[in-house]
Design an enzyme around this catalytic site. Structure first.
Site, mmCIF file in Angstrom:
data_model
loop_
_atom_site.group_PDB
_atom_site.id
_atom_site.type_symbol
_atom_site.label_atom_id
_atom_site.label_comp_id
_atom_site.label_asym_id
_atom_site.label_seq_id
_atom_site.Cartn_x
_atom_site.Cartn_y
_atom_site.Cartn_z
ATOM 1 N N ASN A 102 7.358 -9.776 9.233
ATOM 2 C CA ASN A 102 8.641 -9.177 9.620
ATOM 3 C C ASN A 102 8.954 -9.813 10.976
ATOM 4 O OD1 ASN A 102 8.738 -7.449 7.350
ATOM 5 N ND2 ASN A 102 7.273 -6.108 8.360
ATOM 6 N N GLU B 55 11.912 -5.831 1.595
ATOM 7 C CA GLU B 55 11.879 -4.721 2.554
ATOM 8 C C GLU B 55 12.842 -4.948 3.717
ATOM 9 O OE1 GLU B 55 7.657 -4.426 3.471
ATOM 10 O OE2 GLU B 55 7.368 -3.032 1.815
ATOM 11 N N HIS C 128 -1.194 4.358 -4.714
ATOM 12 C CA HIS C 128 -0.060 4.692 -3.847
ATOM 13 C C HIS C 128 0.102 6.207 -3.658
ATOM 14 C CE1 HIS C 128 3.785 4.065 -1.853
ATOM 15 N NE2 HIS C 128 3.654 2.763 -1.989
ATOM 16 N N ARG D 174 6.433 -16.065 0.505
ATOM 17 C CA ARG D 174 5.779 -14.891 -0.088
ATOM 18 C C ARG D 174 6.519 -14.363 -1.316
ATOM 19 N NH1 ARG D 174 5.203 -10.274 3.241
ATOM 20 N NH2 ARG D 174 3.023 -9.863 2.823
ATOM 21 N N ARG E 198 0.541 -2.478 11.038
ATOM 22 C CA ARG E 198 -0.664 -2.113 10.271
ATOM 23 C C ARG E 198 -1.943 -2.560 10.977
ATOM 24 N NH1 ARG E 198 2.364 1.526 7.906
ATOM 25 N NH2 ARG E 198 4.084 0.584 6.768
ATOM 26 N N LYS F 120 8.709 -14.281 4.740
ATOM 27 C CA LYS F 120 8.976 -13.079 3.941
ATOM 28 C C LYS F 120 10.494 -12.980 3.851
ATOM 29 C CE LYS F 120 8.479 -8.014 4.154
ATOM 30 N NZ LYS F 120 7.767 -6.886 4.798
ATOM 31 N N GLU G 84 -4.982 -0.997 5.715
ATOM 32 C CA GLU G 84 -3.788 -0.149 5.667
ATOM 33 C C GLU G 84 -3.935 0.971 4.639
ATOM 34 O OE1 GLU G 84 -0.241 -2.358 4.798
ATOM 35 O OE2 GLU G 84 0.994 -0.550 4.679
ATOM 36 N N ASP H 93 0.716 -3.166 -3.948
ATOM 37 C CA ASP H 93 0.608 -3.384 -2.504
ATOM 38 C C ASP H 93 -0.770 -3.060 -1.942
ATOM 39 O OD1 ASP H 93 1.229 -3.953 0.063
ATOM 40 O OD2 ASP H 93 2.853 -2.497 0.272
ATOM 41 N N TRP I 263 8.958 4.220 -2.987
ATOM 42 C CA TRP I 263 8.097 4.477 -1.828
ATOM 43 C C TRP I 263 7.450 5.858 -1.949
ATOM 44 C CZ3 TRP I 263 11.688 2.515 2.772
ATOM 45 C CH2 TRP I 263 11.702 1.104 2.751
ATOM 46 N N ARG J 183 8.398 -1.104 -10.180
ATOM 47 C CA ARG J 183 8.133 -1.984 -9.029
ATOM 48 C C ARG J 183 7.049 -3.018 -9.342
ATOM 49 N NH1 ARG J 183 6.313 0.083 -2.993
ATOM 50 N NH2 ARG J 183 5.079 -1.759 -2.486
HETATM 51 C C1 BDP Z 1 3.213 -3.411 3.242
HETATM 52 C C2 BDP Z 1 3.204 -2.889 4.647
HETATM 53 C C3 BDP Z 1 4.327 -3.417 5.480
HETATM 54 C C4 BDP Z 1 4.378 -4.938 5.358
HETATM 55 C C5 BDP Z 1 4.467 -5.323 3.899
HETATM 56 C C6 BDP Z 1 4.417 -6.813 3.654
HETATM 57 O O1 BDP Z 1 3.272 -1.478 4.620
HETATM 58 O O2 BDP Z 1 4.126 -3.001 6.811
HETATM 59 O O3 BDP Z 1 5.443 -5.456 6.077
HETATM 60 O O4 BDP Z 1 3.380 -4.780 3.197
HETATM 61 O O5 BDP Z 1 3.393 -7.276 3.154
HETATM 62 O O6 BDP Z 1 1.988 -3.131 2.682
HETATM 63 O O7 BDP Z 1 5.362 -7.517 3.941
#
Ligand code: BDP
Length: 698
Positions: free
Chosen positions: A205, A286, A515, A319, A163, A282, A387, A359, A537, A330
């Protein structure tokens, strides 16, 4: 003017009277002690003052009229003027700037309990000059409200940035530790100038390789650059690192081998970086590994890491951005998983919560976890990288978004329980407190891609230091330092900055829509999208448009997400009559014919919002055009071109969304509004295989 100097330009003051005033009040600097931090402060003060005042400033021990005397309360001159009790009130990082008389000489004292406070005081003094304030009778005491004021980089080891829209990562891992890019130093200066005192270097990540010795050496080199600026380094830790780099078969937090791995890793880390800050994690989100892979809770995972760091004084930032691919809304999932864990985390753990429940959308209601976990310090996570707000091509000043969330009242302990009081720890007397921004910094010469995106970095630091500052004060400060103190300029550009976030909301997601962006890359509108591998998503999951209306019913008749809020807030959001229209479609599925406050029905109101958003970008273009002769050519042109892109994309958002929602409302676009030039299928057919910033996830 390529933007590299950010808000630390220090160009000489052009106003002759003001220059005279400064030259009368500042003639020399006096630092009687040395330390890495004080040396950095002295160098900055010299560079800044000499630049701003266009003359040499001496650094001397002799005290003369106009000496700036900087040091901690131990300094003999300073302690003869300001009592240690008074300085002690500024805590570990605050400072005092005061005009005083010393042996018949008029001086300016900059003092604090520790060197880092002196550094912050020097930056604050420079800011006074940069923003053209009078300095003859100063009496300023400033104390940060939040303890951990951080940037979270989502930078990968291969220098891509998840991002990220401002080039590649600024960390050149290949050349580290041997080569120290000047950028690292200037980055640290910029952070210190707004009080940022912690940086997470790598993506949430995470790649476990960053914890291996070869990388720890590189991390240590960066930590050494940042140390003189009061900045600690933190790393995102991958929960499965014991498997990936520790040759273990499990990462179960209750496994003795796993615990030993992390303890040994912590010992190793601190042998490289004695003041290492800690881990950001994290987990079970995801696709990231986490304690739930072993049927353990988030608290089990966080506490295991916290135990490893504790002997060294490190912390864990865990987190709360979690959601599963299940049938439940969600919106509700982070609360459902984390709220029951309140009180179960160790005392060196903070839980980091995004400002809103979904988000980082252009507008979200505040996250219901704020106010719902009194026994746990909750750290705020804002997103600086845009983003969901037009990447780095749209001018969107985020301070109003941050303020809206911080100022929101949770009613957790009755009226006056604002999110800010939870974040600064004052509501529940927490020792730890923190605010983070997901960094928008990259290798672009101007750091953030859009020249105005620098303001979002600036705003995060300033608000973490003092969230009572208004968005307008922050914009004012930033503009004066980054561009000019010219009143005509400020009059034209400040309103454009302050309105820019609402304008973006209007052309992207008005009235509580959220979104609606393109799948995966998140570039542009795709409210029709319904093909993602996970239901949550898909934009259609969030807007739920049908023949009857649009919006997500989160009242008891629907998902009942509002029950996660205090009853006062739930009552407000849950009733269509009392729900602020700006949040309406977050909480209600509203008939197209519903009468709005304006007297228009919902469909018409939606159209008017979308059109007003796009039209307002044309207003921003006119405002910018009007300062052509006041701004340097280079940045004038850059912003002009970017506003051109923003205008086109605002129209794209408007047309795509209005045409799409029209297929449900079945009503005409109000006659006063121009018709979209293209049909819906055209917008649906657009594809963007190379949109920037795509990360490992959706
Ligand atoms: C989302 C993003 C993703 C991030 C995620 C996060 O699209 O790339 O990894 O948040 O915060 O908004 O972990």
């Amino acid at each position: 003017e390529d933007g590299y100097r950010l808000w630390l330009r220090y160009d000489s003051i052009t106003d002759a009277a003001l220059l005279k005033h400064y030259r009368q009040n500042i003639t020399a600097i006096h630092f009687d002690a040395t330390s890495q931090v004080l040396n950095a402060a002295a160098a900055e003060l010299l560079q800044g003052l000499q630049g701003l005042m266009g003359q040499e400033i001496v650094q001397t021990n002799a005290i003369q009229d106009g000496s700036v005397v900087a040091g901690t309360a131990q300094n003999k001159i300073i302690s003869s003027i300001i009592s240690t009790e008074e300085t002690d009130k500024t805590g570990k990082e605050g400072f005092i700037i005061k005009t005083a008389m010393y042996k018949g000489r008029k001086i300016i004292v900059v003092t604090a309990t520790r060197d880092v406070g002196v550094l912050y005081g020097c930056f604050a003094l420079l800011r006074l000059l940069q923003t053209n304030q009078q300095i003859n009778t100063l009496n300023i005491t400033s104390v940060p409200k939040v303890k951990l004021r951080m940037l979270n980089h989502w930078d990968n080891l291969n220098r891509t940035v998840e991002r990220g829209y401002a080039g590649m990562s600024i960390w050149n891992w290949h050349k580290l530790p041997g080569y120290i890019d000047q950028r690292y130093i200037d980055y640290a200066r910029a952070n210190a100038s707004v009080g940022i005192n912690g940086v997470v270097l790598n993506n949430v990540n995470a790649n476990a390789v960053i914890l291996s010795p070869a990388y720890l050496e590189k991390v240590a080199a960066l930590a050494a650059v940042f140390r003189p600026y009061g900045i600690k380094v933190y790393l995102s830790a991958r929960f499965s690192a014991p498997i990936e780099i520790g040759n273990l078969e499990t990462a179960d937090p209750l496994n003795a081998g796993v615990q030993a791995f992390w303890q040994q890793k912590a010992d190793e880390l601190y042998s490289y970086i004695p003041d290492f800050g800690g881990f950001l994690v994290k987990a079970n989100s995801e696709g990231q590994p986490g304690p739930q892979n072993y049927n353990r809770s988030h608290a089990d995972g966080a506490n295991m890491l916290a135990a490893a760091l504790k002997p060294h004084g490190g912390i864990v930032i865990w987190r709360a951005f979690v959601y599963n691919n299940n049938d439940d809304d969600r919106f509700k999932q982070a609360y459902n998983e984390f709220q029951p864990l309140d009180g179960k985390f160790s005392d060196n753990v903070l839980v980091q919560v995004k400002n809103g429940p979904v988000d980082f959308q252009p507008r979200e209601p505040f996250h219901p976890l704020f106010g719902a976990m009194p026994a746990t310090p909750l750290m705020m996570e804002f997103q600086l990288t845009q983003e969901y707000l037009g990447f780095s091509t749209h001018l969107v000043f985020l301070a109003p978004l941050f303020k809206e969330c911080l100022d929101a009242d949770t009613y957790a302990k009755g009226k006056g329980s604002q999110v800010a009081k939870i974040v600064d720890g004052s509501l529940e007397q927490h020792v730890l407190s923190g605010m983070a921004g997901v960094s928008n910094i990259g290798s672009d010469i101007n750091w953030t891609g859009h020249p105005f995106a620098q303001a979002n970095w600036y705003a995060l630091g300033r608000l973490a230091w003092d969230y009572t500052l208004s968005a307008s004060e922050i914009a004012d400060e930033w503009l004066r330092q980054t561009f000019t103190n010219d009143n005509m300029f400020l009059k034209a550009v400040k309103p454009m900055m302050l309105d820019s976030r609402e304008i973006c909301v209007n052309y992207m997601t008005p009235l509580g829509l959220h979104h609606l962006m393109g799948y995966s890359h998140h570039y542009g509108p795709a409210p029709w999208y319904n093909k993602a591998e996970r239901a949550d998503w898909n934009p259609v999951y969030f807007h739920k448009a049908d023949k009857n209306g649009v919006g997500f019913d989160r009242t008891p008749k629907g998902s009942n997400a509002i029950a996660q809020y205090n009853t006062v807030i739930a009552g407000k959001f849950g009733n269509l009559k009392s729900c602020d229209e700006q949040f309406m479609l977050w909480f209600h599925h509203v008939p197209w014919t519903h009468m709005m406050q304006s007297g228009n029905n919902l469909w018409e109101a939606l159209c008017y919002r979308y059109y007003s958003g796009a039209d307002s970008v044309a207003w921003m273009q006119r405002q910018w055009e009007s300062v052509k002769n006041i701004v340097d050519e280079e940045r004038f042109k850059q912003v002009k071109m970017l506003l051109g892109i923003q205008k086109e994309e605002a129209i794209w958002w408007r047309n795509a969304c209005v045409l799409y929602f029209q297929t449900f409302s079945g009503m005409q676009i109000p006659a006063a509004l121009e018709r979209p030039g293209k049909i819906l299928d055209y917008y649906k057919s657009l594809s963007f295989p190379y949109a920037p910033g795509i990360g490992g996830n959706q």
